[in-house]
Design a protein around this motif. Structure first.
Motif, PDB file in Angstrom:
ATOM      1  N   LEU A  38       0.847  -1.179   0.000  1.00 14.99           N
ATOM      2  CA  LEU A  38       0.000   0.000   0.000  1.00 14.99           C
ATOM      3  C   LEU A  38       0.885   1.232   0.000  1.00 14.99           C
ATOM      4  O   LEU A  38       1.786   1.363   0.823  1.00 14.99           O
ATOM      5  CB  LEU A  38      -0.887   0.007   1.249  1.00 14.99           C
ATOM      6  CG  LEU A  38      -1.749   1.246   1.486  1.00 14.99           C
ATOM      7  CD1 LEU A  38      -2.791   1.390   0.399  1.00 14.99           C
ATOM      8  CD2 LEU A  38      -2.423   1.177   2.858  1.00 14.99           C
ATOM      9  N   LEU A  39       0.634   2.133  -0.943  1.00 16.73           N
ATOM     10  CA  LEU A  39       1.436   3.345  -1.046  1.00 16.73           C
ATOM     11  C   LEU A  39       0.556   4.553  -0.783  1.00 16.73           C
ATOM     12  O   LEU A  39      -0.503   4.701  -1.395  1.00 16.73           O
ATOM     13  CB  LEU A  39       2.056   3.433  -2.445  1.00 16.73           C
ATOM     14  CG  LEU A  39       3.004   4.593  -2.736  1.00 16.73           C
ATOM     15  CD1 LEU A  39       4.197   4.583  -1.798  1.00 16.73           C
ATOM     16  CD2 LEU A  39       3.479   4.528  -4.182  1.00 16.73           C
TER      17      LEU A  39
ATOM     18  N   ARG B  80       0.520   5.545 -12.598  1.00 16.51           N
ATOM     19  CA  ARG B  80      -0.229   4.426 -13.166  1.00 16.51           C
ATOM     20  C   ARG B  80       0.697   3.271 -13.495  1.00 16.51           C
ATOM     21  O   ARG B  80       0.414   2.102 -13.200  1.00 16.51           O
ATOM     22  CB  ARG B  80      -0.895   4.884 -14.477  1.00 16.51           C
ATOM     23  CG  ARG B  80      -2.182   5.596 -14.283  1.00 16.51           C
ATOM     24  CD  ARG B  80      -3.010   5.529 -15.550  1.00 16.51           C
ATOM     25  NE  ARG B  80      -4.223   6.312 -15.388  1.00 16.51           N
ATOM     26  CZ  ARG B  80      -4.554   7.350 -16.163  1.00 16.51           C
ATOM     27  NH1 ARG B  80      -3.766   7.713 -17.151  1.00 16.51           N
ATOM     28  NH2 ARG B  80      -5.676   8.016 -15.944  1.00 16.51           N
ATOM     29  N   ARG B  81       1.824   3.609 -14.092  1.00 16.09           N
ATOM     30  CA  ARG B  81       2.789   2.581 -14.507  1.00 16.09           C
ATOM     31  C   ARG B  81       3.352   1.843 -13.286  1.00 16.09           C
ATOM     32  O   ARG B  81       3.424   0.614 -13.259  1.00 16.09           O
ATOM     33  CB  ARG B  81       3.918   3.241 -15.297  1.00 16.09           C
ATOM     34  CG  ARG B  81       4.858   2.265 -15.956  1.00 16.09           C
ATOM     35  CD  ARG B  81       5.900   2.955 -16.824  1.00 16.09           C
ATOM     36  NE  ARG B  81       6.138   4.356 -16.513  1.00 16.09           N
ATOM     37  CZ  ARG B  81       7.140   4.816 -15.774  1.00 16.09           C
ATOM     38  NH1 ARG B  81       7.997   3.970 -15.244  1.00 16.09           N
ATOM     39  NH2 ARG B  81       7.289   6.114 -15.551  1.00 16.09           N
ATOM     40  N   LEU B  82       3.703   2.606 -12.247  1.00 13.19           N
ATOM     41  CA  LEU B  82       4.277   2.001 -11.049  1.00 13.19           C
ATOM     42  C   LEU B  82       3.284   1.058 -10.388  1.00 13.19           C
ATOM     43  O   LEU B  82       3.637  -0.019  -9.905  1.00 13.19           O
ATOM     44  CB  LEU B  82       4.722   3.076 -10.059  1.00 13.19           C
ATOM     45  CG  LEU B  82       5.936   3.902 -10.491  1.00 13.19           C
ATOM     46  CD1 LEU B  82       6.173   5.037  -9.510  1.00 13.19           C
ATOM     47  CD2 LEU B  82       7.171   3.024 -10.597  1.00 13.19           C
ATOM     48  N   ARG B  83       2.029   1.495 -10.408  1.00 10.01           N
ATOM     49  CA  ARG B  83       1.016   0.646  -9.771  1.00 10.01           C
ATOM     50  C   ARG B  83       0.945  -0.698 -10.477  1.00 10.01           C
ATOM     51  O   ARG B  83       0.867  -1.757  -9.856  1.00 10.01           O
ATOM     52  CB  ARG B  83      -0.329   1.337  -9.783  1.00 10.01           C
ATOM     53  CG  ARG B  83      -1.404   0.376  -9.305  1.00 10.01           C
ATOM     54  CD  ARG B  83      -2.726   1.048  -9.142  1.00 10.01           C
ATOM     55  NE  ARG B  83      -3.765   0.088  -9.491  1.00 10.01           N
ATOM     56  CZ  ARG B  83      -4.375   0.078 -10.637  1.00 10.01           C
ATOM     57  NH1 ARG B  83      -4.097   0.978 -11.536  1.00 10.01           N
ATOM     58  NH2 ARG B  83      -5.296  -0.848 -10.884  1.00 10.01           N
ATOM     59  N   LYS B  84       0.964  -0.635 -11.776  1.00  6.21           N
ATOM     60  CA  LYS B  84       0.881  -1.886 -12.532  1.00  6.21           C
ATOM     61  C   LYS B  84       2.131  -2.737 -12.302  1.00  6.21           C
ATOM     62  O   LYS B  84       2.039  -3.928 -12.014  1.00  6.21           O
ATOM     63  CB  LYS B  84       0.737  -1.558 -14.034  1.00  6.21           C
ATOM     64  CG  LYS B  84       0.236  -2.717 -14.856  1.00  6.21           C
ATOM     65  CD  LYS B  84      -0.370  -2.256 -16.176  1.00  6.21           C
ATOM     66  CE  LYS B  84       0.577  -1.406 -17.000  1.00  6.21           C
ATOM     67  NZ  LYS B  84       1.481  -2.212 -17.829  1.00  6.21           N
ATOM     68  N   ASP B  85       3.308  -2.119 -12.425  1.00  5.70           N
ATOM     69  CA  ASP B  85       4.548  -2.887 -12.352  1.00  5.70           C
ATOM     70  C   ASP B  85       4.806  -3.472 -10.965  1.00  5.70           C
ATOM     71  O   ASP B  85       5.473  -4.478 -10.823  1.00  5.70           O
ATOM     72  CB  ASP B  85       5.744  -2.004 -12.744  1.00  5.70           C
ATOM     73  CG  ASP B  85       5.707  -1.626 -14.218  1.00  5.70           C
ATOM     74  OD1 ASP B  85       6.396  -0.666 -14.601  1.00  5.70           O
ATOM     75  OD2 ASP B  85       4.969  -2.295 -14.972  1.00  5.70           O
ATOM     76  N   HIS B  86       4.314  -2.791  -9.933  1.00  8.65           N
ATOM     77  CA  HIS B  86       4.618  -3.252  -8.582  1.00  8.65           C
ATOM     78  C   HIS B  86       3.402  -3.803  -7.855  1.00  8.65           C
ATOM     79  O   HIS B  86       3.464  -4.056  -6.655  1.00  8.65           O
ATOM     80  CB  HIS B  86       5.219  -2.106  -7.761  1.00  8.65           C
ATOM     81  CG  HIS B  86       6.565  -1.660  -8.244  1.00  8.65           C
ATOM     82  ND1 HIS B  86       7.737  -2.169  -7.736  1.00  8.65           N
ATOM     83  CD2 HIS B  86       6.920  -0.781  -9.214  1.00  8.65           C
ATOM     84  CE1 HIS B  86       8.766  -1.595  -8.370  1.00  8.65           C
ATOM     85  NE2 HIS B  86       8.287  -0.756  -9.255  1.00  8.65           N
TER      86      HIS B  86
ATOM     87  N   LEU C 245       0.634  -2.393  -6.841  1.00  7.37           N
ATOM     88  CA  LEU C 245       0.409  -1.555  -5.665  1.00  7.37           C
ATOM     89  C   LEU C 245      -1.063  -1.255  -5.457  1.00  7.37           C
ATOM     90  O   LEU C 245      -1.844  -1.245  -6.392  1.00  7.37           O
ATOM     91  CB  LEU C 245       1.118  -0.211  -5.845  1.00  7.37           C
ATOM     92  CG  LEU C 245       2.642  -0.195  -5.871  1.00  7.37           C
ATOM     93  CD1 LEU C 245       3.123   1.196  -6.236  1.00  7.37           C
ATOM     94  CD2 LEU C 245       3.194  -0.603  -4.525  1.00  7.37           C
ATOM     95  N   THR C 246      -1.411  -0.985  -4.242  1.00 11.64           N
ATOM     96  CA  THR C 246      -2.669  -0.334  -3.915  1.00 11.64           C
ATOM     97  C   THR C 246      -2.290   1.082  -3.514  1.00 11.64           C
ATOM     98  O   THR C 246      -1.321   1.281  -2.792  1.00 11.64           O
ATOM     99  CB  THR C 246      -3.351  -1.048  -2.732  1.00 11.64           C
ATOM    100  OG1 THR C 246      -3.426  -2.438  -3.023  1.00 11.64           O
ATOM    101  CG2 THR C 246      -4.732  -0.485  -2.484  1.00 11.64           C
TER     102      THR C 246
END
Lengths: 243, 296, 316
Positions: A160-161, A183-189, A191-192
């Motif tokens: 969770l970020l 958006r990209r970071l959420r997909k790659d990692h 993330l919530t």
């Protein structure tokens, strides 16, 4: 599945109720936006989740476990990372070393400096700071320091970020770049993300769900469209309609 | 050992408490406005005491008469230190960033220098000042005149300052600076002037305390240290930067110490003070009257 | 290791070798000076372990020195040295843990205030205990020879220097430096700040405890005012400041300079010694906050034309 759940959370400072009986839940993989006028309690909310303050009432459940009152480093090791509204880089350390701290501690703690260096290099690449890696963190522009905050938080391998006004002070071009990066970071990692923003366009585009706080109370929750149309929210921001 | 419930002991406690409140006020002013820990504060008390001693011994000037001059001299010294040292520090941007800890070491060095210069000039032998030795009796309460004078002066000065901070515009500016530095800058207050004045005032109060102490007992170049430690414990007890809290805490600590020592012995004085210090930190780190916003 | 670093290491090995040879070459007086030098190195390296890294400045480190000395003296001729000296160190470390816990849990100037007065407090407690035991100063019979103590001190100085060197390059050291830079941010990134601070405090107390024991044996006499002397605390801080508190070579430089200063002043102007030391501290804080080693390594970096982090300033 519900990753984070706040149940009837409240805290007061002196005579002021900063948060009053706030409940909300966040599903894994969501991006939830938090908005509200200054003083609404948004940053206090993050402080409570991240462990910098302890709520007077209510529970904060992360992955089913109540984390209210735990120390920030313990909470981070469980998988919650946050950025600060006013950036706090480790000024005398290089950009790379800043990110290495996140990699060395946090949820997926690296054992050796070498491994941390590699992880840091990877993350700096992702946020676009690779070329500044050996500069002292204090030498970056504000936009760079904001990206460093995110990079550092990312290095702790959170699930969770919490992003606190990461777009404040950015130009419109920078805002778009930041939005795409998030958006990209959420997909790659995987993330919530919980994101506080005043930059409305970005907030509405990123968040699938928006929560509105006002004077410590949750006054609205819903899709960006429903929030934009809500008379209640408009009144909170703009005052009652002209007679 | 005096009877625990005697007015005599209460009087002693009040005198000690008033003195502690005064020293703590000076320290709090500097810390509250500039976040500087003046570990040399005790040395300025010592210098004030010696100034009073020499004025009396060499020029026959009674301490009470010398007091205002000592205060002015101490305040001027504080101003000089502010200008000299901190202009130097603040001009260097790297040092300005680390000002809180660098100032600590600076004051540390200063305190060592002052102690040893005084020792070199005055020798380390303790001296005493025979003045206002008479005793006023009210009922079965015997008050030494010098202690009575100390109580009156310390109490009125601290009261004056509290009123100043509450009702005078400049005093309010000082309070504002202590509470929120950025906001004070934004509303257009001349922060530099407020800081400078608080600094000078803080040092002036140290000198005043020293002048008063010179009447009460023996003075020596190394006497400043216990006063400084006590002043620190007092301001922590009252909440860092909380000026009125410091005064109440000073009184409280004076009472605690006097009665505590009466119950045990003078050897336990330090243990008592440190015991209070550690207890407060464990139970309530923001002090009795401090705000909750202290870091966990 | 790159070029400049390798030759640096060679210099330090040579210096250590020279110190190891001293007992065979020097007379009693200079052996004593060498012992003092090594003791200051050991003390300052340990201080740097906490105050150089985290920025939490201990102004009363003499308390561990005195505590260790007292324990060694109490167990003299009852426990063998190879037990009593390490025990002194462990006791000092435990005291640090116990006393540090209330203050290191919270941020703020509390740590400094505590350490400043604690040495004095301990002194009075020990004086009280000694008075109750009927002792006013203790004479130690059959203390080890100067040479034996010298070898022990050499080992202590080497261990302390190695500790600083290793910590500086470890995960633990990185966490400690993050604490100094911004404690709240460090905590948010998972650095266990309370645990690390406590451990650093305890680690910084261990060797000074043993050094205190060795020096008590050296003088064969224990007296609380000497053992808990605030000048010891002050000297440690000065050494770290003038030498540099960022890395292992700093305290070595500083101790060397101090011993030279001491030797000069004691002959010509002993009353001025502390005054000059205080002025030196003020001067270095203002003009050379990174210490001499910091200044030199900065020059070397600039000439090596490598971009590098800004050298850390002292000790905050």
């Amino acid at each position: 599945m519900t990753l984070l759940a706040l149940k009837n959370v409240g805290i007061r400072f002196g005579g002021l109720k900063a948060l009053d009986d706030v409940s909300l839940s966040v599903e894994a993989g969501e991006i939830v936006g938090i908005m509200g006028a200054n003083g609404a309690g948004k940053t206090t909310l993050f402080s409570l989740i991240a462990g910098h303050q302890k709520p007077d009432s209510g529970r904060i459940l992360f992955d089913g476990r109540n984390i209210a009152g735990m120390r920030p480093d313990a909470i981070n090791r469980r998988g919650i990372a946050r950025t600060f509204q006013i950036v706090r880089p480790f000024r005398s350390m290089t950009v790379r070393e800043n990110v290495m701290i996140g990699a060395l501690f946090g949820a997926g703690a690296d054992e050796t400096l070498g491994a941390a260096r590699q992880d840091a290099a990877r993350i700096l690449d992702e946020v676009g700071l690779a070329s500044e890696a050996d500069l002292p963190a204090g030498a970056l522009t504000l936009a760079g320091q904001k990206r460093l905050e995110i990079a550092r938080a990312l290095a702790t391998r959170p699930r969770l970020l919490l992003l606190d006004e990461v777009m404040a002070g950015l130009t419109p071009t920078e805002v778009v770049a930041a939005r795409d990066m998030i958006r990209r970071l959420r997909k790659d990692h995987a993330l919530t993300i919980l994101i506080i923003e005043h930059v409305m366009t970005a907030l509405m585009e990123l968040g699938r769900r928006i929560v509105v706080l006002h004077h410590g109370l949750k006054i609205a929750e819903g899709t960006p469209d429903s929030i934009a149309a809500s008379a209640l929210v408009q009144e909170a921001y703009l005052g009652p309609p002209a007679a | 050992m005096a009877d625990l419930f005697s007015t005599q002991l209460l009087f002693a406690a009040l005198v000690t408490g008033a003195l502690y409140g005064l020293t703590a006020l000076g320290l709090n002013l500097v810390y509250g406005t500039m976040r500087l820990l003046n570990v040399a504060h005790g040395e300025f008390v010592m210098l004030g005491a010696f100034a009073a001693y020499w004025a009396f011994t060499l020029a026959d000037i009674p301490p009470l008469v010398a007091l205002p001059f000592i205060v002015l001299l101490s305040a001027a010294t504080g101003l000089a230190i502010y200008r000299g040292l901190f202009r130097g520090l603040l001009r260097n941007p790297r040092l300005a960033e680390r000002i809180e800890s660098n100032s600590l070491l600076l004051f540390f060095g200063l305190s060592i220098v002052l102690q040893n210069v005084a020792a070199a000039l005055f020798t380390a032998t303790p001296r005493a000042l025979p003045y206002l030795d008479s005793i006023i009796r009210i009922g079965d309460l015997g008050m030494a005149t010098d202690r009575l004078a100390t109580l009156i002066i310390a109490a009125s000065v601290t009261l004056a300052i509290v009123l100043f901070l509450r009702f005078n515009l400049f005093g309010l500016a000082i309070k504002a600076l202590i509470q929120n530095r950025e906001a004070t800058l934004i509303v257009g207050i001349d922060v530099e002037k407020v800081q400078r004045t608080s600094f000078a005032l803080g040092f002036g109060l140290a000198g005043l305390a020293g002048g008063l102490v010179s009447m009460l007992g023996q003075i020596s170049p190394f006497m400043g240290f216990p006063y400084m430690i006590t002043a620190f414990v007092v301001i922590i007890l009252g909440g860092l930067g909380n000026l009125t809290g410091g005064l109440i805490a000073g009184l409280l600590l004076g009472v605690l110490e006097t009665y505590g020592v009466a119950l045990t012995s003078t050897n336990y004085r330090s243990i008592l003070i440190y015991g209070v210090f550690i207890l407060i930190l464990v139970l309530r780190p923001q002090g009795l009257l401090g705000s909750r916003r202290i870091a966990r | 290791m790159t070029g400049p670093r390798a030759s640096g290491l060679a210099i330090y090995c040579a210096a250590a070798g020279a110190m190891a040879l001293l007992p065979f070459l020097a007379g009693t007086y200079y052996l004593g000076v060498g012992l003092a030098l090594l003791s200051w190195i050991a003390l300052a390296q340990s201080w740097v372990l906490l105050s150089g890294t985290t920025g939490y400045i201990s102004l009363g480190h003499a308390m561990f020195y005195g505590l260790g000395g007292y324990l060694t003296v109490l167990t003299w001729q009852q426990w063998p040295l190879w037990i009593s000296l390490p025990a002194a160190g462990i006791a000092a470390a435990l005291a640090a843990l116990l006393l540090g816990w209330p203050v290191l849990r919270v941020r703020g100037p509390y740590f400094v205030i505590l350490t400043y007065g604690l040495a004095e407090l301990m002194k009075f407690i020990v004086i009280d205990i000694e008075a109750k035991l009927g002792k006013f100063g203790r004479l130690l019979m059959g203390a080890p020879s100067l040479e034996t103590l010298y070898w022990i001190m050499l080992a202590l100085a080497l261990v302390a220097t190695l500790a600083t060197y290793l910590v500086r390059r470890s995960r633990f050291g990185a966490g400690l430096r993050a604490i100094r830079e911004n404690e709240e941010a460090a905590e948010t990134l998972g650095v266990p700040v309370v645990r690390f601070k406590l451990f650093a405090f305890a680690a910084s107390a261990f060797i000074p405890g043993i050094v205190g024991g060795v020096m008590a044996l050296r003088s064969a006499y224990f007296e609380p005012f000497q053992a808990f002397n605030p000048v010891t605390s002050f000297t440690i801080v000065v050494i770290a400041m003038i030498g540099g508190s960022d890395d292992a070579p700093g305290p070595i430089f500083g101790a060397l300079l101090l011993v030279i200063l001491q030797e000069l002043l004691w002959v010509h102007a002993p009353e001025l010694y502390l005054i000059i030391l205080g002025l030196v501290l003020i001067g270095f804080v203002l003009f050379v906050p990174e210490g001499l080693h910091g200044r030199l390594s900065r020059k070397r970096e600039v000439s090596a034309d490598r971009p590098r982090e800004r050298p850390r300033e002292h000790p905050a």
